[in-house]
Write a protein that holds these residues in place. Structure first.
Motif, PDB file in Angstrom:
ATOM      1  N   UNK A 260       0.610  -0.986   0.119  1.00 51.94           N
ATOM      2  CA  UNK A 260      -0.079   0.360   0.302  1.00 51.94           C
ATOM      3  C   UNK A 260       0.893   1.615  -0.008  1.00 51.94           C
ATOM      4  N   UNK A 261       2.134   1.027   0.693  1.00 58.34           N
ATOM      5  CA  UNK A 261       3.024   2.399   0.631  1.00 58.34           C
ATOM      6  C   UNK A 261       3.218   2.767   1.689  1.00 58.34           C
ATOM      7  N   UNK A 262       4.299   3.704   1.809  1.00 56.51           N
ATOM      8  CA  UNK A 262       5.323   3.977   2.468  1.00 56.51           C
ATOM      9  C   UNK A 262       3.884   4.289   3.605  1.00 56.51           C
ATOM     10  N   UNK A 263       4.382   3.618   5.235  1.00 54.28           N
ATOM     11  CA  UNK A 263       3.595   4.164   6.451  1.00 54.28           C
ATOM     12  C   UNK A 263       2.067   3.936   6.477  1.00 54.28           C
ATOM     13  N   UNK A 264       1.749   3.220   5.163  1.00 45.90           N
ATOM     14  CA  UNK A 264       0.214   2.716   5.014  1.00 45.90           C
ATOM     15  C   UNK A 264       0.381   1.089   5.385  1.00 45.90           C
ATOM     16  N   UNK A 265      -0.212  -0.016   5.659  1.00 41.69           N
ATOM     17  CA  UNK A 265      -0.472  -1.256   6.266  1.00 41.69           C
ATOM     18  C   UNK A 265      -2.099  -1.541   5.969  1.00 41.69           C
ATOM     19  N   UNK A 266      -2.244  -2.858   6.134  1.00 46.47           N
ATOM     20  CA  UNK A 266      -3.740  -3.673   5.233  1.00 46.47           C
ATOM     21  C   UNK A 266      -4.036  -4.451   6.996  1.00 46.47           C
ATOM     22  N   UNK A 267      -2.922  -4.179   7.854  1.00 47.71           N
ATOM     23  CA  UNK A 267      -3.461  -4.693   9.320  1.00 47.71           C
ATOM     24  C   UNK A 267      -2.203  -3.757   9.869  1.00 47.71           C
ATOM     25  N   UNK A 268      -2.400  -3.848  11.836  1.00 45.03           N
ATOM     26  CA  UNK A 268      -1.430  -3.721  12.157  1.00 45.03           C
ATOM     27  C   UNK A 268      -1.254  -3.947  13.644  1.00 45.03           C
ATOM     28  N   UNK A 269      -0.618  -3.299  14.452  1.00 44.64           N
ATOM     29  CA  UNK A 269      -0.176  -3.862  15.456  1.00 44.64           C
ATOM     30  C   UNK A 269      -1.800  -3.930  16.589  1.00 44.64           C
ATOM     31  N   UNK A 270      -2.268  -4.846  17.171  1.00 44.87           N
ATOM     32  CA  UNK A 270      -3.361  -5.042  18.890  1.00 44.87           C
ATOM     33  C   UNK A 270      -3.114  -3.819  19.492  1.00 44.87           C
ATOM     34  N   UNK A 271      -1.921  -3.779  19.991  1.00 46.76           N
ATOM     35  CA  UNK A 271      -1.712  -2.553  21.086  1.00 46.76           C
ATOM     36  C   UNK A 271      -0.608  -1.281  20.953  1.00 46.76           C
ATOM     37  N   UNK A 272      -1.361  -1.314  19.332  1.00 48.53           N
ATOM     38  CA  UNK A 272      -0.364  -0.294  19.020  1.00 48.53           C
ATOM     39  C   UNK A 272      -2.034   0.584  18.207  1.00 48.53           C
ATOM     40  N   UNK A 273      -3.270   0.096  18.019  1.00 49.74           N
ATOM     41  CA  UNK A 273      -3.609   0.488  17.078  1.00 49.74           C
ATOM     42  C   UNK A 273      -5.734   1.022  18.143  1.00 49.74           C
ATOM     43  N   UNK A 274      -5.945   2.551  17.281  1.00 48.50           N
ATOM     44  CA  UNK A 274      -7.422   3.169  18.593  1.00 48.50           C
ATOM     45  C   UNK A 274      -8.111   2.104  18.046  1.00 48.50           C
ATOM     46  N   UNK A 275      -8.549   1.315  18.627  1.00 49.06           N
ATOM     47  CA  UNK A 275      -9.630   0.395  18.678  1.00 49.06           C
ATOM     48  C   UNK A 275     -11.018   0.275  17.584  1.00 49.06           C
ATOM     49  N   UNK A 276     -12.265   0.017  17.652  1.00 50.90           N
ATOM     50  CA  UNK A 276     -13.103   0.453  16.836  1.00 50.90           C
ATOM     51  C   UNK A 276     -14.017  -0.248  17.712  1.00 50.90           C
ATOM     52  N   UNK A 277     -15.068  -1.298  16.923  1.00 47.29           N
ATOM     53  CA  UNK A 277     -16.086  -1.842  17.282  1.00 47.29           C
ATOM     54  C   UNK A 277     -15.978  -2.700  18.151  1.00 47.29           C
ATOM     55  N   UNK A 278     -16.863  -3.077  19.097  1.00 46.74           N
ATOM     56  CA  UNK A 278     -17.489  -4.297  19.591  1.00 46.74           C
ATOM     57  C   UNK A 278     -18.154  -5.026  18.774  1.00 46.74           C
TER      58      UNK A 278
END
Length: 331
Positions: free
Chosen positions: A176-194
């Protein structure tokens, strides 16, 4: 930097009032100067984590402009596709059993500008869990028609076209390019929905149900940090990460509200009612947004986790976006 403290204030108030758990605001100008402020929490349940400048966000529909629009316009510039040719030039099997189907006449440019009669959204994920079968479903179903609206289907199809053009099984197999990814570390991400059907609080995993079921698509799924967003925006302001041709197209009006992929100012626009006409922008369902003002040489991004722990709450995100935009545009 231009009205930075005032622009940060609405986000701080929204968190203090319990409207959103956390957020990050960033502003960058054409010279590369930037101001960033971080507020609140990246997660509140079942654990608490603070928001940081390095927090990864599920960018949701910002994927449409940061990734898919850019890749489609690059493919057109290379001569791999003609924007005014039908999608069938890349997806020859699209509605293949009905040669005169209206879907087979839809063009790349119409999808970029949301000028098609596809529905706004379809719960594709409810039709099964096999991503290959769901791709076949998207390509072979007889789509209901209506007035032209902002539609995820347009960009799901553009994502499928990119898969074929690049000979990959899944769009997430593309860098996807520099600084972007298709997933991210769980403990480094802003949580979304339950999530009610995945039965967990999502963090680092795509929130969009259809994107998750398809295992990657062109309408959602990209993750990024505030600085990766500002880097991308600065590259468009200066022409360092896109060609003049691509930048001209994303600024070219296709309708009252849209350019190629992006939105342009209108009354009630998330970028503020006083935005300069030479501004483009886009938002994401998870609470994200990016706006680029070419006339004044500046861009700003508001990233929030407004759907954590549920989308079914009054986050006030529409008013928050406009409040931030109005302050920045007044500079």
């Amino acid at each position: 930097m231009m009205n930075a403290p005032q622009a940060f204030a609405p986000v701080k108030r929204a968190i203090e009032n319990g409207r959103i758990p956390g957020g990050v605001v960033g502003i960058v100008d054409a010279q590369g100067n930037r101001a960033v402020e971080v507020f609140g929490k990246a997660q509140t349940i079942p654990i608490e984590r603070p928001m940081t400048r390095e927090t990864w966000f599920d960018l949701a529909s910002l994927t449409k402009v940061i990734f898919t629009t850019t890749r489609i316009l690059e493919a057109a510039e290379r001569g791999d596709i003609d924007l005014d040719a039908p999608l069938t030039t890349a997806l020859p099997d699209f509605r293949q059993y009905t040669p005169d189907a209206w879907e087979r006449k839809v063009t790349f440019r119409q999808c970029l500008g949301h000028l098609t009669p596809f529905p706004a959204v379809e719960p594709i994920y409810t039709y099964g869990r096999d991503p290959d079968l769901l791709r076949a479903f998207v390509l072979q179903r007889e789509w209901r028609t209506g007035p032209a609206v902002y539609s995820d289907i347009n960009f799901i199809l553009l994502g499928l076209a990119l898969e074929r053009l690049n000979r990959v099984r899944r769009i997430r197999d593309l860098d996807p390019g520099k600084g972007f990814a298709w997933s991210a570390p769980t403990d480094e991400s802003a949580a979304t929905e339950d999530c009610t059907w995945r039965h967990e609080v999502l963090s680092g995993t795509v929130h969009d149900d259809n994107c998750h079921a398809l295992e990657g698509s062109g309408h959602a799924g990209l993750f990024g940090t505030i600085d990766s967003i500002l880097d991308f925006a600065h590259g468009l302001l200066t022409g360092t990460n896109a060609s003049e041709h691509t930048i001209a197209l994303i600024r070219t009006q296709l309708s009252d509200k849209r350019t190629h992929g992006w939105e342009r100012p209108y009354i009630g626009w998330p970028g503020g009612d006083n935005a300069h006409p030479e501004t483009i922008g886009h938002t994401g369902f998870t609470g994200t947004g990016l706006w680029i003002d070419f006339a004044n040489g500046r861009a700003w991004s508001l990233l929030t986790n407004r759907i954590h722990p549920t989308r079914h709450s009054d986050s006030g995100i529409a008013q928050l976006r406009r409040a931030v935009g109005d302050i920045i545009n007044a500079a």
